[in-house]
Design a protein around this motif. Structure first.
Motif, PDB file in Angstrom:
ATOM      1  N   SER A  19       0.833  -1.207   0.000  1.00 12.38           N
ATOM      2  CA  SER A  19       0.000   0.000   0.000  1.00 12.38           C
ATOM      3  C   SER A  19       0.864   1.253   0.000  1.00 12.38           C
ATOM      4  O   SER A  19       0.577   2.220  -0.713  1.00 12.38           O
ATOM      5  N   ILE A  36      -4.675  -3.308  -4.140  1.00 10.78           N
ATOM      6  CA  ILE A  36      -3.814  -3.700  -3.021  1.00 10.78           C
ATOM      7  C   ILE A  36      -3.886  -5.203  -2.800  1.00 10.78           C
ATOM      8  O   ILE A  36      -2.862  -5.879  -2.649  1.00 10.78           O
ATOM      9  N   LYS A  55      -9.030   1.253   3.548  1.00 14.20           N
ATOM     10  CA  LYS A  55      -7.881   1.971   2.981  1.00 14.20           C
ATOM     11  C   LYS A  55      -7.442   3.146   3.844  1.00 14.20           C
ATOM     12  O   LYS A  55      -6.249   3.418   3.968  1.00 14.20           O
TER      13      LYS A  55
END
Length: 201
Positions: A19, A36, A55
């Motif tokens: 990430s 991801i 996220k």
């Protein structure tokens, strides 16, 4: 730590590392959780197991870890700086240590993400940034009070002086990393800082 605990930490670190790279290269908004998961080779449910808020929680963690890593690398003292020149040299060493911290990809990416995605930062994240700067100011101020060449220096003077010193460092780092996209520490940069330190001391 158990084997399951170790494997669990490895999965979490893998998601964070991927990430971090994707946020730094693509940007936060352009990076999806699907991207991801595909890059990490993990199921979507596993990512949400580690990061229930998705996220944005990953962004929180990346910013926090990057800041903590940078701060933890700073260790110094001014006790043996018997002259102004020695103190200036030690302060230059502190700047070089801060700069060196940004050469590590993890720290560099965390810094760039923090700056580029600042509009997305939570109040807590903004607080971390302020705490980091204030922490460095506090460390320098504490040691300035014990520097033989500056004694006696009361708190009312040491902290403002430390704040000016940190602002000198901060400007060079921002100018070089953000504006010029330069990660090389040059003599020209050092020569820019030295006279400014000399003036404030």
């Amino acid at each position: 730590m158990s084997k399951n605990g170790t494997k669990s930490d490895q999965h979490k670190d893998k998601i964070l590392n991927i990430s971090r790279e994707m946020f730094a290269s693509r940007g936060y908004e352009a990076t999806t959780t699907r991207m991801i998961n595909q890059a990490a080779g993990t199921a979507e449910g596993l990512m949400y197991y580690y990061f229930p808020h998705g996220k944005h929680e990953i962004l929180d963690t990346i910013v926090y870890q990057g800041i903590i890593n940078r701060v933890n690398q700073l260790q110094f003292t001014f006790d043996d700086c018997l002259t102004k020149e020695a103190l200036e040299q030690r302060l230059m060493g502190i700047f070089e240590s801060i700069w060196q911290a940004f050469q590590e990809e993890e720290n560099y990416h965390s810094f760039m993400i923090t700056i580029h995605e600042r509009m997305l930062l939570s109040d807590d994240q903004a607080g971390w940034l302020l705490q980091v700067l204030d922490g460095i100011v506090g460390q320098i101020a504490t040691h300035l009070k014990t520097a033989p060449t500056l004694q006696p220096m009361p708190e009312s003077q040491s902290r403002p002086l430390a704040r000016v010193i940190v602002s000198i460092f901060q400007k060079v780092i921002y100018d070089e990393l953000l504006i010029k996209n330069n990660r090389q520490l040059t003599e020209q940069m050092k020569n820019q800082i030295r006279p400014e330190l000399s003036v404030v001391l």
